[in-house]
Design a protein around this motif. Structure first.
Motif, PDB file in Angstrom:
ATOM      1  N   ASN A 161      62.249 -48.956   6.845  1.00 35.15           N
ATOM      2  CA  ASN A 161      62.199 -50.392   7.145  1.00 35.15           C
ATOM      3  C   ASN A 161      63.628 -50.900   7.297  1.00 35.15           C
ATOM      4  N   GLY A 162      63.928 -51.449   8.475  1.00 32.55           N
ATOM      5  CA  GLY A 162      65.287 -51.881   8.776  1.00 32.55           C
ATOM      6  C   GLY A 162      65.695 -53.128   8.008  1.00 32.55           C
ATOM      7  N   THR A 163      64.769 -54.083   7.902  1.00 38.44           N
ATOM      8  CA  THR A 163      65.088 -55.356   7.253  1.00 38.44           C
ATOM      9  C   THR A 163      65.533 -55.135   5.812  1.00 38.44           C
ATOM     10  N   THR A 164      64.768 -54.359   5.060  1.00 39.07           N
ATOM     11  CA  THR A 164      65.099 -54.179   3.639  1.00 39.07           C
ATOM     12  C   THR A 164      66.366 -53.348   3.475  1.00 39.07           C
ATOM     13  N   ASN A 165      66.600 -52.396   4.363  1.00 37.39           N
ATOM     14  CA  ASN A 165      67.844 -51.621   4.241  1.00 37.39           C
ATOM     15  C   ASN A 165      69.053 -52.491   4.564  1.00 37.39           C
ATOM     16  N   LEU A 188      69.103 -63.980   7.620  1.00 33.96           N
ATOM     17  CA  LEU A 188      69.947 -63.371   8.654  1.00 33.96           C
ATOM     18  C   LEU A 188      69.172 -62.259   9.383  1.00 33.96           C
ATOM     19  N   ALA A 189      68.449 -61.451   8.618  1.00 34.26           N
ATOM     20  CA  ALA A 189      67.648 -60.365   9.221  1.00 34.26           C
ATOM     21  C   ALA A 189      66.584 -60.949  10.150  1.00 34.26           C
ATOM     22  N   GLN A 190      66.028 -62.101   9.758  1.00 31.37           N
ATOM     23  CA  GLN A 190      65.027 -62.754  10.620  1.00 31.37           C
ATOM     24  C   GLN A 190      65.690 -63.230  11.918  1.00 31.37           C
ATOM     25  N   ASN A 191      66.882 -63.854  11.779  1.00 25.89           N
ATOM     26  CA  ASN A 191      67.575 -64.365  12.971  1.00 25.89           C
ATOM     27  C   ASN A 191      67.983 -63.240  13.914  1.00 25.89           C
ATOM     28  N   LEU A 192      68.240 -62.056  13.346  1.00 31.45           N
ATOM     29  CA  LEU A 192      68.641 -60.926  14.189  1.00 31.45           C
ATOM     30  C   LEU A 192      67.433 -60.222  14.831  1.00 31.45           C
ATOM     31  N   GLY A 193      66.226 -60.694  14.505  1.00 29.40           N
ATOM     32  CA  GLY A 193      65.014 -60.126  15.124  1.00 29.40           C
ATOM     33  C   GLY A 193      64.539 -58.850  14.449  1.00 29.40           C
ATOM     34  N   TYR A 194      65.012 -58.566  13.222  1.00 33.17           N
ATOM     35  CA  TYR A 194      64.605 -57.332  12.528  1.00 33.17           C
ATOM     36  C   TYR A 194      63.281 -57.500  11.786  1.00 33.17           C
ATOM     37  N   GLU A 238      59.556 -58.905  10.370  1.00 35.64           N
ATOM     38  CA  GLU A 238      58.246 -59.229  10.926  1.00 35.64           C
ATOM     39  C   GLU A 238      58.080 -60.750  10.947  1.00 35.64           C
ATOM     40  N   PHE A 239      57.106 -61.228  11.723  1.00 32.45           N
ATOM     41  CA  PHE A 239      56.829 -62.660  11.809  1.00 32.45           C
ATOM     42  C   PHE A 239      56.645 -63.219  10.384  1.00 32.45           C
ATOM     43  N   ASP A 240      55.867 -62.523   9.564  1.00 35.36           N
ATOM     44  CA  ASP A 240      55.791 -62.856   8.144  1.00 35.36           C
ATOM     45  C   ASP A 240      56.592 -61.786   7.389  1.00 35.36           C
ATOM     46  N   PRO A 241      57.821 -62.121   6.963  1.00 37.36           N
ATOM     47  CA  PRO A 241      58.692 -61.088   6.388  1.00 37.36           C
ATOM     48  C   PRO A 241      58.223 -60.534   5.044  1.00 37.36           C
ATOM     49  N   THR A 242      57.130 -61.115   4.501  1.00 40.57           N
ATOM     50  CA  THR A 242      56.563 -60.544   3.272  1.00 40.57           C
ATOM     51  C   THR A 242      56.232 -59.080   3.497  1.00 40.57           C
ATOM     52  N   ALA A 243      55.773 -58.767   4.707  1.00 46.14           N
ATOM     53  CA  ALA A 243      55.418 -57.373   5.031  1.00 46.14           C
ATOM     54  C   ALA A 243      56.620 -56.454   4.842  1.00 46.14           C
ATOM     55  N   ASP A 244      57.804 -56.948   5.183  1.00 42.26           N
ATOM     56  CA  ASP A 244      59.010 -56.131   5.023  1.00 42.26           C
ATOM     57  C   ASP A 244      59.394 -56.039   3.547  1.00 42.26           C
TER      58      ASP A 244
END
Ligand code: NAP
Ligand code: HSE
Length: 433
Positions: free
Chosen positions: A157-161, A180-186, A188-194
């Motif tokens: 998972n890219g976001t968490t790393n 920041l990870a959300q703004n960079l498009g890394y 998921e729409f709901d980042p809870t999944a990440d």
């Protein structure tokens, strides 16, 4: 050579990347010029976008693509679960091959989707669904097929790393780094999944099915995320010679009397020795270590999320489909498609042995380390190290790293440690590799 007409569903981070590759003027293989975008489906056709489209390319009804007999391939990059699954299933039933980046759908409905594709004589390809730009699905389907895969362990998972790397290197704030990870498009729409590990669990489920050949019950994957990790754990781990990474593991265990292959599969934040190859994987990068016979060990490494890398995986799937259908009398390629060939099940976590890290906050009184050590000893939990790392006012923080021990014995020790008068709280528990 003929054209391959595609319909794209979704024009966000990944969809935009696909468009840019297909419209790119850089020096690429000429087969790319044979891919023609028929229409792109979005939620809101009036939304302001960074790209100026040619006439009427954007529509908001996927059925127009599904019902258009001239379209060969549907590319699903909209995300979500039920609506996306419905579009994939309808497309397959309409005799179209599908390329998708949607791990959430493939992990939950892969079996139904693969079966429908096989029945219809079409393909569903999903290279972008796991580890973004790293070719991992295709190698598991083809290049590694002559190997007996024993174990896969990785950062998938890219976001968490990205978040953990920034917390480690810059002491960055968790919430701000997630934004920041959300703004960079890394993300998921709901980042809870990440952040709660569900995205990694989807991915390890898909990889396990491909590597071991059996359907995985996605819901029984033990899953923990990084939302409870704080800078203190990272600091202590570093002091003791470890990094903290969100790992996903899938490993053969035994074949039971019903001929079902038992697998140990989990996702969780883990301490990993700084000398381990996965410890050097930073930022949005992902890596998967595969242990196989007779190959030995390989590590696939690269960008795990983001527009360009993910889109490159999608486009390579479109090219594989186009190249395959260009063959005369092309019948379904059994390796490019996917079918289960055995039964698998996930073993109960009480049967697993692992190394553990525990951070305990307690009253700073003489003999407390001895008492904690005694509890572990009585429960047959062997300790690799036990240290007091911080003492402020009357509190002490004790960090324990165990050897590889059974989950059952470890959980029993934890309960007994929690009940000690000197112990205030077990602040964190992580796996250790
Ligand atoms: P995104 O940026 O949120 O884009 C989603 C797109 O789908 C938008 O264009 C949106 O339309 C459209 N859409 C949403 N719901 C729709 C609906 N009901 N009908 C029609 N169109 C709809 O998502 P993304 O980051 O590109 O991710 C797409 C997929 O790729 C997801 O499955 C994700 O897990 C996967 N993936 C993403 C990455 C990554 O790095 N981002 C990496 C690997 C895999 P509007 O533009 O009108 O809002
Ligand atoms: N949200 C996912 C990640 C996208 O961060 O890894 C790539 O699958």
């Amino acid at each position: 050579m003929g054209k391959c007409k595609i319909g794209i569903v979704g024009f966000g981070t990944v969809g935009t990347g696909i468009y840019k590759i297909l419209r790119s003027e850089v020096d690429l293989h000429p087969i790319l010029k044979e891919i023609e975008i028929a229409k792109i489906v979005v939620n809101d056709v009036n939304k302001k976008r960074e790209i100026n489209f040619e006439n009427n390319l954007l529509i908001d009804d996927p059925n127009i693509l599904i019902n258009d007999p001239s379209i060969d391939v549907i590319v699903e990059v909209m995300g979500g679960i039920e609506i996306a699954k419905d579009i994939i299933m309808k497309s397959l039933k309409a005799g179209k091959s599908v390329v998708t980046a949607n791990k959430a759908v493939i992990a939950r409905y892969g079996s139904e989707i693969y079966e429908t594709a096989a029945k219809q004589g079409v393909y569903v390809l999903s290279e972008a669904a796991v580890c973004g730009g790293i070719p991992i699905i295709e190698p598991l389907k083809r290049s590694l097929k002559s190997n007996h895969i024993k174990k896969m362990i990785g950062i998938i998972n890219g976001t968490t790393n990205f978040i953990l790397s920034k917390m480690t290197n810059e002491k960055a704030d968790y919430k701000k780094t997630l934004e920041l990870a959300q703004n960079l498009g890394y993300a998921e729409f709901d980042p809870t999944a990440d952040v709660e590990g569900h995205d990694a669990a989807d991915k390890i489920s898909i990889l396990s099915e491909l590597a071991f050949g059996g359907k995985i019950n996605r819901d029984s994957i033990s899953t923990e995320g990084i939302s409870q990790i704080n800078l203190k754990d990272i600091e202590y781990a570093n002091k003791l010679g470890f990094e903290i990474k969100l790992l996903a593991l899938s490993e053969r265990n035994h074949i039971n009397k019903n001929d079902s292959l038992a697998l140990n599969i989990w996702v969780g934040p883990s301490l990993i020795s700084k000398s381990h190859p996965l410890a050097t994987v930073e930022g949005v990068n992902n890596a998967l270590l595969i242990e196989a016979h007779p190959l030995g060990e390989i590590m696939l490494y690269g960008p795990g999320a983001g527009s360009g890398p993910t889109a490159a995986s999608v486009v390579s799937d479109i090219l594989s489909l186009h190249a395959n259908t260009m063959k005369n009398n092309a019948s379904i390629d059994p390796l490019l498609s996917f079918n289960f060939w055995r039964n698998c099940h996930i073993i109960d976590s009480s049967q697993i042995t692992k190394k553990n890290y525990l951070r305990i906050i307690c009253i700073d009184s003489p003999g407390v380390i001895g008492k904690i050590g005694d509890v572990f000893g009585i429960n047959d939990v062997s300790i690799e190290s036990i240290v007091q790392l911080d003492a402020s006012a009357d509190k002490a923080e004790i960090v324990v790293i165990t050897h590889e021990v059974s989950n059952g014995s470890f959980e029993k020790s934890k309960e007994e440690i929690n009940a000690l008068n000197e112990v205030e709280i077990i602040a964190s528990q992580l796996s250790c590799i």
